[in-house]
Every structure is written in C-alpha cells, then in structure tokens.
Write an enzyme that holds these catalytic residues in place. Sequence first.
Site, PDB file in Angstrom:
ATOM      1  N   ASP B 104      11.621  -0.775  -8.541  1.00 23.29           N
ATOM      2  CA  ASP B 104      12.303  -0.042  -7.466  1.00 23.29           C
ATOM      3  C   ASP B 104      11.274   0.762  -6.683  1.00 23.29           C
ATOM      4  O   ASP B 104      10.976   1.904  -7.013  1.00 23.29           O
ATOM      5  CB  ASP B 104      13.392   0.853  -8.056  1.00 23.29           C
ATOM      6  CG  ASP B 104      14.363   1.326  -6.984  1.00 23.29           C
ATOM      7  OD1 ASP B 104      14.151   1.033  -5.788  1.00 23.29           O
ATOM      8  OD2 ASP B 104      15.354   2.000  -7.338  1.00 23.29           O
ATOM      9  N   GLY B 105      10.732   0.118  -5.633  1.00 28.55           N
ATOM     10  CA  GLY B 105       9.677   0.754  -4.853  1.00 28.55           C
ATOM     11  C   GLY B 105      10.091   0.986  -3.406  1.00 28.55           C
ATOM     12  O   GLY B 105       9.437   1.717  -2.692  1.00 28.55           O
ATOM     13  N   LYS B 106      11.175   0.329  -2.971  1.00 30.19           N
ATOM     14  CA  LYS B 106      11.644   0.435  -1.577  1.00 30.19           C
ATOM     15  C   LYS B 106      10.467   0.298  -0.611  1.00 30.19           C
ATOM     16  O   LYS B 106      10.360   1.021   0.373  1.00 30.19           O
ATOM     17  CB  LYS B 106      12.420   1.726  -1.375  1.00 30.19           C
ATOM     18  CG  LYS B 106      13.668   1.789  -2.286  1.00 30.19           C
ATOM     19  CD  LYS B 106      14.535   2.986  -2.032  1.00 30.19           C
ATOM     20  CE  LYS B 106      15.821   2.964  -2.860  1.00 30.19           C
ATOM     21  NZ  LYS B 106      15.650   2.922  -4.326  1.00 30.19           N
ATOM     22  N   ARG B 107       9.580  -0.649  -0.884  1.00 36.79           N
ATOM     23  CA  ARG B 107       8.388  -0.835  -0.080  1.00 36.79           C
ATOM     24  C   ARG B 107       8.741  -1.404   1.291  1.00 36.79           C
ATOM     25  O   ARG B 107       9.748  -2.105   1.453  1.00 36.79           O
ATOM     26  CB  ARG B 107       7.405  -1.766  -0.800  1.00 36.79           C
ATOM     27  CG  ARG B 107       6.876  -1.207  -2.126  1.00 36.79           C
ATOM     28  CD  ARG B 107       6.203   0.144  -1.943  1.00 36.79           C
ATOM     29  NE  ARG B 107       5.410   0.521  -3.104  1.00 36.79           N
ATOM     30  CZ  ARG B 107       5.675   1.569  -3.892  1.00 36.79           C
ATOM     31  NH1 ARG B 107       6.720   2.338  -3.685  1.00 36.79           N
ATOM     32  NH2 ARG B 107       4.857   1.860  -4.909  1.00 36.79           N
TER      33      ARG B 107
END
Lengths: 309, 309
Positions: B104-107
């Site tokens: 879960d990095g929302k890159r």
Amino acid sequence: MAFDRLIERIATLQNPTVAGLDPKLDYIPSYIKEEAFAKYGKNLEGAAAAILEFNKGLIDALCEIVPAVKPQCAYYEMYGWQGVKTLHDTIAYASEKGMFVITDGKRNDIGTTMEAYAAAHLGTVLVEDELCVPFGGDALTVNGYLGSDGIKPLLSICKAEDKGIFVLVKTSNPSSGELQNRVLDDQKTLYATMGALCEQWGEELPGKYGYSGVGAVVGATYPEQLRELRSALPHTFFLVPGYGAQGGGAKDVAPAFDANGRGAIVNASRSILCAWQKQHAPEHDYAKAAAAEAVRMRDEIVGEIGTIK
Amino acid sequence: MAFDRLIERIATLQNPTVAGLDPKLDYIPSYIKEEAFAKYGKNLEGAAAAILEFNKGLIDALCEIVPAVKPQCAYYEMYGWQGVKTLHDTIAYASEKGMFVITDGKRNDIGTTMEAYAAAHLGTVLVEDELCVPFGGDALTVNGYLGSDGIKPLLSICKAEDKGIFVLVKTSNPSSGELQNRVLDDQKTLYATMGALCEQWGEELPGKYGYSGVGAVVGATYPEQLRELRSALPHTFFLVPGYGAQGGGAKDVAPAFDANGRGAIVNASRSILCAWQKQHAPEHDYAKAAAAEAVRMRDEIVGEIGTIK
C-alpha cells in the site's frame, strides 16, 4: 517558514532552479560503478553505493550554484531498501552542504497514515524516549486526491519543523489533462480547484515573502496554465518540472515567476545528470559537466525573468 | 493474472479479507521491543527490528486464515531506511508463507518515473547483468491523478510479472468527497470517472474470473458509492479499506461483492494488530488474539455475503 529559506537561497545564488536527482545506473560513469560493484557486488547494494557516490559528486559541484536538490523517491526504491538508504544518505549530504532538499515522493493517504508519511519525510519519530529523524528533507511533494484530511496532518508538522509541501496541481506529463483539465460543476477545472485548495491550506503557513508553506507542482510543458495559476494563486510557490528533457524552455517557465522574479523554482533532472554524456565529456568530468549545464540553465532562465529580488 | 491467484486463495480459505500491516510501536508487545532495543538500541534500527518480529508472529498466525496482507509503506518509512528494510523483509516472509502481498504505497508519477516505481514494487531491476527483485509484492496501490500515462507503465509490468494494481477511486476518509465527489462536465463524478478509467485500463489485463488486473480502492465508509461502483465496474476488483476501526461494518461492505461472493477484499488493520490490547490478552498472545479477530471478521463478512464460489 521553509520556503522563506528557499526563496532567500535562490536570491543569494540568483538561481531559481533545482537539480532533480533521479539517478539511473545508465547515467553513472563506469569508474564509479566498477568501484562500487568490486566492493559490494553486482546487486542492489552495489547499485545503491554507486548512486550515492554519483550524487555526492554532483552535490559537491552544484551546492554553490544551485539552491536545492530534488531526489525522486522512485529511482531509489527501484534499488530496494539499499536504494532507500542511499536516498537518506543523499538527503543528509545535500543538507550538510547547505542545499534545500525537496523529497519528490508524491505521497498521499488518509489522515492517520499521512501523519506517518509527514513524520517520515519532514519530521521526527519517537523510539521510546529517543527522538529520531527518519529522512530529514525540507519539503515533500504530495498528491491531494484524498482531500483536506490527507493534507492537514502535514501542515502541523510543517509549522512545527519549518518544512513545506508541494501539492500536485497540473503535472507535466502528456495525459495530465485527462482528469486535471476536466471542468467541475462550478465551471472551474480540477487543477484550478486543487490550486485553490493550496491557497486555502497555505493560510496556516504564511511566509514573509507572501508565499505560504503549501506550494504547487505545475508543469513547464503547460505555459498557459502556468500563467493562469500564477495569477490565481498569489501565495502559492511553484515547483515547475518539465524543463529540458521533457520539452519546456525558459520562455515556457517565465510565467511561473512574479514581478520580483520570485514565486517558483524550476526543476531539471536528466539534462543535468546526463550532461557529461550529452557533452561527450570524459567520465571523470561528469560533475563539472553537470555544473556547466546548471549554469547554462540558470543563465537562460534569469536572462528571461531578470534579477531576482 | 495476479488477481486470479488472489480470488482462488480467497475461495480456498473462504475469507475475503486482508490484514493491513500498519505497525506502530505502540501496538507491539513490550517483550518484543525490549529484545530489539537490547540488541540494536533505542533507535530506528531497534524499532525496525521490533516491527519485523511483530509482523512475523502475525503472519505465522494468520497465513492459514487470511489470504493476503497489506503493508502500508508510510508506517515503514516512518522508521527510515531501516523501516523500509523491514517492509522488504515482511513482504518476503509473507510471500514465503503463501500470502498475497498488496503493497500500500499509493504511488504516482509521470511515465518514466512510474516505470521505476513499477520495477521497485512489482518487477525487477537489472544491475549490469544481474536481475534483482527490489521489494517483490504482488500488487501495488496507486493514485491516478496524473492520468493514463501515469498508469500504463504499470500495466506492462503487471502483464509480464503476473502482478496487479489498485487505483484509488473513492477513499474511506471523511473528506474524500471534497474532490472525488465533484461532478464533471459530463455529469459523472470524479470517482466514477476514475472508476471508468480502471475498467478501460483493465482491458489489457483480463482475468479468468471476469476481474482484470486493475482493481480499485473503494472505502467501506461509503456503502452507497460501493454499491454504485460495483454495478458500474463489473471487471474491477475492489480493495475495501475502512472496515473496523474506521467505522465500516459487514453490512457496509456487502455491496462490494458480486452474486458469487467474489469481486472484493476487505482490509482491517488496527482491529487485527491491536486485538491483544482490545481483548486485554497477555502480550505473548498478541498473534493468537489477532487470529481470533481475523476469524471473527471473516465469519461476520461471510455470514453477510454467503459462500464464496
């Protein structure tokens, strides 16, 4: 306020640019890579060591010419946690040399998690009774798609620690308009709406030169929007990517600046990192070539906007 | 396709949930912290070691109950590169135990940089002639504000490496509507527009159960939008945060599933990580308490949606 420091450093050096540290192994002279691989092996550790050495040479050559660096997290994460250690060491080295560090992570999340990102990149973390500094940048790029409660946790840390943020408003990529240019129910575009939120969020972090601690990312590849946003967002400092390799020139970025030559910092990454390759310079002169390109870029932009007050 | 694997593991375990590994030091039993601090000191390294030990205990207890884990990058970055090493080690450990890992990095970034994030979190990187795996997750959360050319670099890596992505569509936080609920010029909301893009991007990654490799993040805290999006996006697998500590219940998440009980995975983080504290369990039983809470959550959701085909 953090951007006051940046604005002063820009005026001292008469240079409104930032060097993007987006290192790929291809950009690095082979003598640096060979030494790192000999010491650590052809692996993530060796790659990370080569990048750090490359970055240090660039920082040494640029720190009295360019006010800031912008390491792009993706190019460090690409080399695993070893690369992320190099991100940390690069930030520390640039800070030691007096450079303002913009960590380009485009982080975003909900409130409680955003607090963790804020602590990571702009703040401190308590390990029992010991206060530790995880990464220690001066500013962080963030994405505002989650709305105010994804941004507000940053503001209190910015206030407490004298840091700043840059919110993505109008990005430099070809398809940035796909969502950002869409017109909302009040006839304003999504990017203008995000920009207006920056002005609003920035009220909590006023700066002495009129620019708040909440900046905006606005691409050099869209000079018309740059002009529109400069006029609509008088308290929002701009980080302008897209100059150089992406196609933006000095005339394109000029509308980002106010009448005092303030209000923006223009990023170039590849054109500086790869200057030695483009100039066919000997590889030991990579940092000298980067500095020459940084001077050229500075002169080109200052030639367009005039003396910075 | 990566989500086929996830869907099959969900059906095998009859459990459509994912354990969010968002570790804070406060959640970790003191015997684990004391051991780590004695070995490494009260510093980022000590904190990172404690988190890894905590995570391993959780993974051991959960791996035959829960199909997937979702480590949240922010909570690892908060402990510096040492924390990011723990992220790497956690992903590796969970993968070894057969769990599907959603990083879960929302890159988000522009094309060339997004390629670097894709290589970092879903792919491989070449160091001279050696192929290295930087982080090795199965799926990555991403933010689509930059439009298609920020997403497309991920698709080719997902296809080549059998991985998936989850794009933020309607997030679980209170202010998610501030931008995401705004109505665009064609009378569709921004979140519905982002959702429609997921369907379009997903065409390149078809899966055998009808769900593509491009999923969407849709919060449990907005059951009405969850229902609307489930119906509008028949090929988009949902990652549903906001259950438990954020207020969503089993009835709220039920609309995320299709008639076969497929189509979504529900995340819980704090309720699982802190189960031992909430249950006032002895601290050595923290993993047992987490497993009990995971079973309770599974039974509650499956009770609502029925057998998963």
